[in-house]
Each structure stands twice: as C-alpha cells, then as structure tokens.
Write a protein that holds these residues in place. Structure first.
Motif, mmCIF file in Angstrom:
data_model
loop_
_atom_site.group_PDB
_atom_site.id
_atom_site.type_symbol
_atom_site.label_atom_id
_atom_site.label_comp_id
_atom_site.label_asym_id
_atom_site.label_seq_id
_atom_site.Cartn_x
_atom_site.Cartn_y
_atom_site.Cartn_z
ATOM 1 N N PRO A 182 0.798 -1.229 0.000
ATOM 2 C CA PRO A 182 0.000 0.000 0.000
ATOM 3 C C PRO A 182 0.830 1.280 0.000
ATOM 4 N N GLY A 183 2.133 1.162 0.231
ATOM 5 C CA GLY A 183 2.991 2.335 0.182
ATOM 6 C C GLY A 183 3.030 3.112 1.490
ATOM 7 N N LEU A 184 3.234 4.419 1.381
ATOM 8 C CA LEU A 184 3.360 5.299 2.541
ATOM 9 C C LEU A 184 2.171 6.252 2.630
ATOM 10 N N CYS A 185 1.860 6.676 3.857
ATOM 11 C CA CYS A 185 0.810 7.671 4.068
ATOM 12 C C CYS A 185 1.257 8.992 3.461
ATOM 13 N N SER A 186 0.430 9.572 2.643
ATOM 14 C CA SER A 186 0.788 10.830 1.983
ATOM 15 C C SER A 186 0.833 12.000 2.954
ATOM 16 N N ALA A 187 0.206 11.851 4.129
ATOM 17 C CA ALA A 187 0.162 12.948 5.094
ATOM 18 C C ALA A 187 1.355 12.937 6.048
ATOM 19 N N CYS A 188 1.732 11.740 6.541
ATOM 20 C CA CYS A 188 2.787 11.681 7.548
ATOM 21 C C CYS A 188 3.945 10.771 7.173
ATOM 22 N N GLY A 189 3.816 10.007 6.092
ATOM 23 C CA GLY A 189 4.898 9.140 5.660
ATOM 24 C C GLY A 189 4.963 7.801 6.357
ATOM 25 N N ALA A 190 3.960 7.454 7.159
ATOM 26 C CA ALA A 190 3.958 6.167 7.847
ATOM 27 C C ALA A 190 3.786 5.029 6.847
ATOM 28 N N ARG A 191 4.416 3.878 7.137
ATOM 29 C CA ARG A 191 4.297 2.709 6.251
ATOM 30 C C ARG A 191 2.943 2.048 6.511
ATOM 31 N N LEU A 192 2.075 2.075 5.519
ATOM 32 C CA LEU A 192 0.695 1.630 5.694
ATOM 33 C C LEU A 192 0.581 0.126 5.926
ATOM 34 N N ALA A 193 1.542 -0.659 5.452
ATOM 35 C CA ALA A 193 1.487 -2.104 5.661
ATOM 36 C C ALA A 193 1.637 -2.454 7.141
ATOM 37 N N ASP A 194 2.286 -1.583 7.919
ATOM 38 C CA ASP A 194 2.479 -1.833 9.350
ATOM 39 C C ASP A 194 1.237 -1.482 10.159
ATOM 40 N N ASP A 195 0.370 -0.651 9.606
ATOM 41 C CA ASP A 195 -0.841 -0.218 10.324
ATOM 42 C C ASP A 195 -1.980 -0.069 9.326
ATOM 43 N N PRO A 196 -2.669 -1.167 9.029
ATOM 44 C CA PRO A 196 -3.751 -1.123 8.027
ATOM 45 C C PRO A 196 -4.860 -0.133 8.358
ATOM 46 N N ASP A 197 -5.058 0.172 9.660
ATOM 47 C CA ASP A 197 -6.127 1.086 10.067
ATOM 48 C C ASP A 197 -5.663 2.539 10.146
ATOM 49 N N HIS A 198 -4.452 2.788 9.716
ATOM 50 C CA HIS A 198 -3.901 4.138 9.805
ATOM 51 C C HIS A 198 -4.742 5.116 8.968
ATOM 52 N N HIS A 199 -5.092 6.259 9.590
ATOM 53 C CA HIS A 199 -5.837 7.287 8.857
ATOM 54 C C HIS A 199 -5.718 8.618 9.587
ATOM 55 N N HIS A 200 -6.130 9.670 8.942
ATOM 56 C CA HIS A 200 -6.154 11.008 9.529
ATOM 57 C C HIS A 200 -7.551 11.579 9.330
ATOM 58 N N ASP A 201 -8.068 12.302 10.366
ATOM 59 C CA ASP A 201 -9.375 12.941 10.236
ATOM 60 C C ASP A 201 -9.303 14.006 9.154
ATOM 61 N N ALA A 202 -10.271 13.967 8.274
ATOM 62 C CA ALA A 202 -10.295 14.921 7.176
ATOM 63 C C ALA A 202 -10.619 16.319 7.682
ATOM 64 N N VAL A 203 -9.842 17.303 7.316
ATOM 65 C CA VAL A 203 -10.054 18.691 7.710
ATOM 66 C C VAL A 203 -10.050 19.547 6.452
ATOM 67 N N ASP A 204 -11.067 20.418 6.352
ATOM 68 C CA ASP A 204 -11.127 21.330 5.213
ATOM 69 C C ASP A 204 -9.990 22.334 5.352
ATOM 70 N N ILE A 205 -9.011 22.268 4.469
ATOM 71 C CA ILE A 205 -7.839 23.128 4.589
ATOM 72 C C ILE A 205 -8.183 24.608 4.492
ATOM 73 N N ARG A 206 -9.361 24.941 3.938
ATOM 74 C CA ARG A 206 -9.754 26.350 3.829
ATOM 75 C C ARG A 206 -10.050 26.955 5.192
#
Length: 214
Positions: free
Chosen positions: A158-182
């Motif tokens: 699955p590669g790396l998290c685009s937000a923090c660079g974490a290796r997604l294979a090590d944490d399948p449930d890894h995610h970040h709460d979506a925030v409207d950047i505006r």
C-alpha cells in the motif's frame, strides 16, 4: 561491430571455444559461478551487488558462421520498494542468446579475405577473438531486461501515508481525520485568541454592550 578489444583469458567472464573446433554441430555445456561485476542492473533502482555470486549455465554450439551461445544467469538482486521505500531482495533469472562470428567468415560461413569488408553488417555482429568471447556485455543486457523497472516488496504494497509518511502495511487502520484546509488555519487562529482580542477584531470595545443595556 568492430573486432573485440584484446581479451584476457583470466577474466571469469571470458570463455574459450577452442575445444569446439570449427565443426558445425559440436556442442559444449559449461557451468560457472562468477562474481558480479560492478553496476550489474538498473542504476539507482535494483541490481546484483558487486561481488555477489552469479551462477551461469551456458550452451556453446558450433555453427557455420561461428559459435552460438545460449545461457541462463541466476543471482539475487537487491533494491528498494518504489512504494514504501523498504529494502527488498528478489531472485533473478536472465536468459540470453548471441552468435559470436568467426572473424574470417561471412554470415553464410564462407571464408572472406579481410574481416570487416562489409562495414554495415559488422556493426551488428560480435566476433570471436583468438577463439574467445566476452560474456559481460551480453550478461548486462540480459540482466537489465530481466529486472523490474519499478520493484515492489509485494504486489499489493500500500505504500506510505501521503500525510505523515507512515508505512501503511504496518498499520492497516492508519488514517487522519479529514479537515477542510480552507478553514484549518482560521480555526487554529481562533483557538489562540482571547475574548478581548476577539472583541477588538470585531471592532467593539470590551463592555460596550453592557453599558448600552444600562
């Protein structure tokens, strides 16, 4: 191609064909393990480390024009996954075949007076030198073709998290709460402001509403 530069029989990638003679149909099989030369692979992507063992299986066959070389090279290649950047290792098998012509024969096996008379044909031909040939250029081409241009540690990496660079294979449930950047920047500013600062931003003085009510 011009005649090969002077070959060194002590080079493990130089092979002698004198045992075959020039009898069409004569066959010789060779097995040899050699150290990988420098830069064997795709630079900066994946390749066989210099000095690593490379197992060679060769079949030398005498034909009218020269010696037909057919073979397989096996080794372990190392690189980096293009998705998660983790080191990886893969089994390499590279197959190749090439005809090394006699310097004094044309493409129909006929003896010619001066090798290289037909310059256009010679550009695409490899020649034997004193009955020897150098396998290294052919091996390099075969290895590059056999290696993946974009190696991965596993097909579904699955590669790396685009937000923090974490290796997604090590944490399948890894995610970040979506925030409207505006609104994210404004929200952060609002959280650091005191009530008085908020009043000043609104253009009213503290306590004005209370005086008006009285």
């Amino acid at each position: 191609m011009a005649l090969n530069a002077r070959l060194d029989h002590r080079n493990p990638l130089v092979f002698d064909t004198h045992e075959l003679g020039r009898r069409p149909g004569a066959l010789q099989r060779l097995n040899r393990t050699v150290d990988a030369p420098q830069d064997l692979g795709i630079a900066g992507v994946v390749g066989v480390p210099e000095g690593a063992p490379v197992e060679l299986e060769l079949r030398l066959e005498s034909v009218m024009e020269g010696v037909l070389v057919t073979g397989t090279a096996r080794a372990k290649a190392e690189g980096e996954c293009v998705r998660c950047l983790e080191p990886l290792e893969l089994e390499l098998q590279a197959d190749f075949q090439e005809l090394f012509s006699y310097p004094d024969a044309d493409d129909r096996g006929r003896v010619i007076a001066e090798p290289g008379d037909d310059a256009e044909d010679d550009e695409d031909r490899l020649f034997l030198e004193d009955g020897m040939f150098d396998l290294e250029p052919m091996l390099r081409d075969a290895v590059v073709l056999a290696l993946p241009m974009q190696p991965v540690c596993q097909e579904d990496c699955p590669g790396l998290c685009s937000a923090c660079g974490a290796r997604l294979a090590d944490d399948p449930d890894h995610h970040h709460d979506a925030v409207d950047i505006r609104w994210a920047a404004l929200q952060g500013l609002a959280d650091t402001m005191s009530d008085g600062e908020k009043d000043e931003m609104s253009g009213a003085e503290p306590g004005v509403d209370e005086k008006q009510e009285k």
